[in-house]
Motif scaffolding. Structure first.
Motif, short mmCIF file in Angstrom:
data_model
loop_
_atom_site.label_atom_id
_atom_site.label_comp_id
_atom_site.label_asym_id
_atom_site.label_seq_id
_atom_site.Cartn_x
_atom_site.Cartn_y
_atom_site.Cartn_z
N PHE A 95 0.85 -1.19 0.00
CA PHE A 95 0.00 0.00 0.00
C PHE A 95 0.89 1.24 0.00
N LYS A 96 0.42 2.29 -0.69
CA LYS A 96 1.19 3.54 -0.77
C LYS A 96 0.25 4.71 -0.54
N ARG A 97 0.53 5.51 0.48
CA ARG A 97 -0.31 6.67 0.82
C ARG A 97 0.21 7.91 0.10
N VAL A 98 -0.35 8.19 -1.07
CA VAL A 98 0.14 9.31 -1.88
C VAL A 98 -0.35 10.66 -1.36
N ASP A 99 -1.25 10.64 -0.36
CA ASP A 99 -1.73 11.89 0.22
C ASP A 99 -0.82 12.41 1.32
N LEU A 100 0.17 11.60 1.72
CA LEU A 100 1.07 11.99 2.80
C LEU A 100 2.46 12.34 2.25
N GLU A 101 3.16 13.17 2.98
CA GLU A 101 4.50 13.60 2.56
C GLU A 101 5.43 12.40 2.40
N GLY A 102 6.10 12.34 1.27
CA GLY A 102 7.01 11.25 0.98
C GLY A 102 6.34 10.00 0.46
N ALA A 103 5.01 10.03 0.34
CA ALA A 103 4.24 8.88 -0.15
C ALA A 103 4.71 7.58 0.52
N PRO A 104 4.57 7.47 1.86
CA PRO A 104 5.08 6.29 2.57
C PRO A 104 4.35 5.02 2.15
N ILE A 105 5.07 3.90 2.25
CA ILE A 105 4.48 2.62 1.89
C ILE A 105 4.29 1.75 3.13
N ILE A 106 3.28 0.91 3.07
CA ILE A 106 3.03 -0.09 4.11
C ILE A 106 2.88 -1.44 3.41
N GLU A 107 3.79 -2.34 3.70
CA GLU A 107 3.67 -3.68 3.11
C GLU A 107 2.48 -4.40 3.74
N ALA A 108 1.81 -5.22 2.95
CA ALA A 108 0.70 -6.03 3.46
C ALA A 108 1.29 -7.17 4.28
N ASP A 109 1.64 -6.86 5.51
CA ASP A 109 2.35 -7.79 6.38
C ASP A 109 1.60 -7.88 7.70
N VAL A 110 1.37 -9.10 8.17
CA VAL A 110 0.57 -9.30 9.37
C VAL A 110 1.21 -8.66 10.60
N SER A 111 2.50 -8.42 10.56
CA SER A 111 3.17 -7.78 11.71
C SER A 111 2.73 -6.34 11.89
N TYR A 112 2.08 -5.73 10.88
CA TYR A 112 1.61 -4.35 10.97
C TYR A 112 0.14 -4.25 11.38
N VAL A 113 -0.52 -5.38 11.65
CA VAL A 113 -1.92 -5.34 12.06
C VAL A 113 -2.03 -4.71 13.46
N THR A 114 -2.88 -3.68 13.58
CA THR A 114 -3.03 -2.99 14.86
C THR A 114 -4.43 -3.12 15.43
N ASP A 115 -5.42 -3.30 14.58
CA ASP A 115 -6.81 -3.31 15.05
C ASP A 115 -7.65 -4.14 14.09
N THR A 116 -8.58 -4.91 14.64
CA THR A 116 -9.42 -5.78 13.80
C THR A 116 -10.90 -5.66 14.15
N LYS A 117 -11.27 -4.56 14.80
CA LYS A 117 -12.66 -4.46 15.25
C LYS A 117 -13.65 -4.37 14.09
N ARG A 118 -13.41 -3.51 13.13
CA ARG A 118 -14.32 -3.37 11.99
C ARG A 118 -13.56 -3.48 10.68
N GLY A 119 -12.72 -4.48 10.57
CA GLY A 119 -11.89 -4.65 9.39
C GLY A 119 -10.47 -4.86 9.84
N THR A 120 -9.61 -5.20 8.90
CA THR A 120 -8.21 -5.44 9.23
C THR A 120 -7.42 -4.18 8.93
N ASN A 121 -6.91 -3.56 9.99
CA ASN A 121 -6.24 -2.27 9.88
C ASN A 121 -4.75 -2.42 10.14
N LEU A 122 -3.95 -1.77 9.31
CA LEU A 122 -2.50 -1.84 9.38
C LEU A 122 -1.93 -0.48 9.78
N GLU A 123 -0.78 -0.51 10.43
CA GLU A 123 -0.10 0.74 10.76
C GLU A 123 1.40 0.51 10.79
#
Length: 466
Positions: A43-71
């Motif tokens: 995933f690539k957030r082009v709305d943020l400075e530097g267009a940071p990327i987040i790999e679809a990696d289970v180690s980045y899962v932070t919350d699963t209440k209403r979907g699988t959320n990564l950080e």
């Protein structure tokens, strides 16, 4: 007959979709872009400075209440599962998912529109082989509080079965299955997300599901519905009238399948297990799955795969002719005796290298390093792995003799076994990401006597020397 080796796949062209995020209610644009081999899902957030990327990696899962959320590093991706399920279902291995918000568009609450967009972009075969983890034993995760359980067992393809039971008459007990991921497009992709009326009320009370409009979710009415509740729903969803159908769902949608809920849970399982980062060959049976149990199982399986991979000694015939002997190695690397610490290269691809070092009593470092009980210094084992990795890094340039590789970083170094005179060290290094701007990041392993001796994550920079 030898089994056909499958190749990695990406998309041919970029393609975009627009919509709203379910929970944020914000307009969002998603763009799928082709990605190099061994990239995986990013995933690539082009709305943020530097267009940071987040790999679809289970180690980045932070919350699963209403979907699988990564950080990652404060950057978030919400409800990742429907997009990832579409990529898995079309057997795409490498893709960049650009977003100008934290959440993909909900569309109709399924993966249908993502599948259609990816097919419009075209799917392209790449040169590298697909990586696949073959399940050889039963692996299980159970959540005692909810009774949810996921099991994976050996099978000839990636199969998934889901069984759902929420203890409600309106939904009952449902099952769904696929025998191969190729069935996803026609049988699973258009299965929409669902919720119960009591959950909808709670979410509205907390200002969530701002993107909900009753066209992207099936709502099961699991309680008596009064006029006050109907009034709230009419206001929230901007409708003049809302009623309950005889089958117990709100009158916004017609079910695609009697077991659409179980099919959507299967879709979620595929999307959540994509976070393992490796294609699976095995049968998954998920009983009462949800994002929490899905991702906990994904963490367990990812750890299991990593541990097995660490201890999997490369199979090479040491009596066979290497693809590079010491003379060929010296034509590529600037190192010379006594500091050339790799003797032969047996395997070399765009992403992997396997090399060998024969440790003899004549090594100069044994003169002063525990001379009464010679042991190869750990730092020299790391250096030997780095030199082997240098062969892999320099493969990316057309004239390696004109380049050098320099260490930038060493992480997660672990020493497991002593290395002594007479041992043969086998090194295996794999790229963790495509080489960009001369930066090369590798997972490195050294094996001795059939066991893992040393491991590390190495980062190097390729620099022109002339």
């Amino acid at each position: 007959m030898a089994e056909k080796v499958l190749k990695q796949q990406t998309i041919q062209n970029e393609v975009s979709l627009d919509g709203v995020g379910l929970h944020t209610g914000k307009q969002v644009k998603l763009t799928f872009k082709p990605a190099p081999e061994n990239t995986g899902y990013v995933f690539k957030r082009v709305d943020l400075e530097g267009a940071p990327i987040i790999e679809a990696d289970v180690s980045y899962v932070t919350d699963t209440k209403r979907g699988t959320n990564l950080e990652k590093n404060g950057v978030k991706i919400q409800t990742s599962e429907h997009v990832l399920a579409a990529c898995v279902g079309l057997e795409i291995d490498n893709i960049i998912i650009e977003l100008n918000a934290s959440e993909p568009p909900i569309m109709d609450g399924s993966s249908k529109y993502f599948v259609e967009a990816l097919e419009e972009a075209g799917i392209k075969e790449q040169e590298a082989d697909k990586e696949e983890y073959v399940i050889n034993e039963v692996i299980c995760y159970r959540d005692e509080d909810s009774g949810s359980e996921i099991v994976v067992m050996p099978a000839d393809t990636y199969k998934v079965t889901t069984m759902v039971d929420f203890g409600t008459k309106v939904l009952g007990t449902q099952n769904a299955s696929i025998e191969h991921v190729s069935e996803f497009k026609d049988n699973i992709a258009n299965s929409r997300t669902f919720s119960f009326l009591h959950e909808i009320e709670a979410l509205l009370e907390h200002g969530l599901i701002k993107g909900g409009d009753l066209n992207n979710a099936i709502v099961y009415v699991d309680k008596e519905i009064g006029e006050e509740t109907l009034k709230k729903l009419r206001v929230a969803f901007n409708r003049d009238e809302i009623s309950v159908k005889p089958n117990g769902i709100l009158d916004n949608l017609t079910l695609h399948y009697p077991n659409e809920a179980a099919r959507h849970k299967l879709l979620d399982v595929l999307g959540d297990l994509a976070l393992i980062g490796t294609r699976i060959r095995g049968k998954v049976i998920a009983t009462k799955p949800g994002h929490y149990v899905n991702t906990e199982f994904a963490k367990k399986l990812a750890k299991f795969i990593k541990e097995e991979k660490r201890n999997k000694v490369p199979k090479i015939d040491l009596s066979a002719k290497p693809i590079m002997d010491v003379n060929a190695i010296m034509e590529t690397l600037p190192h010379r005796s006594p500091f050339l610490l790799v003797d032969k290269i047996y395997e070399l691809t765009d992403s992997t290298v396997v090399g060998v070092k024969n440790v003899t009593m004549n090594e100069p470092f044994f003169v002063g390093h525990f001379p009464g009980k010679p042991v190869m210094p750990g730092v020299l084992q790391v250096e030997a792995m780095a030199q082997t990795g240098g062969i892999l890094a320099l493969k990316s340039v057309p004239d390696p003799e004109n380049y050098l590789t320099y260490f930038m970083k060493i992480d997660n170094v672990r020493f497991k076994q002593q290395v002594v005179p007479g041992d043969t060290l086998i090194f295996k290094l794999e790229l963790l990401a495509p080489i960009r701007r001369g930066i090369c990041q590798m997972q490195a392993y050294a094996y001795v006597n059939g066991k893992l001796a040393t491991e590390a994550v190495l980062m190097a920079q390729i620099v022109k020397s002339k």
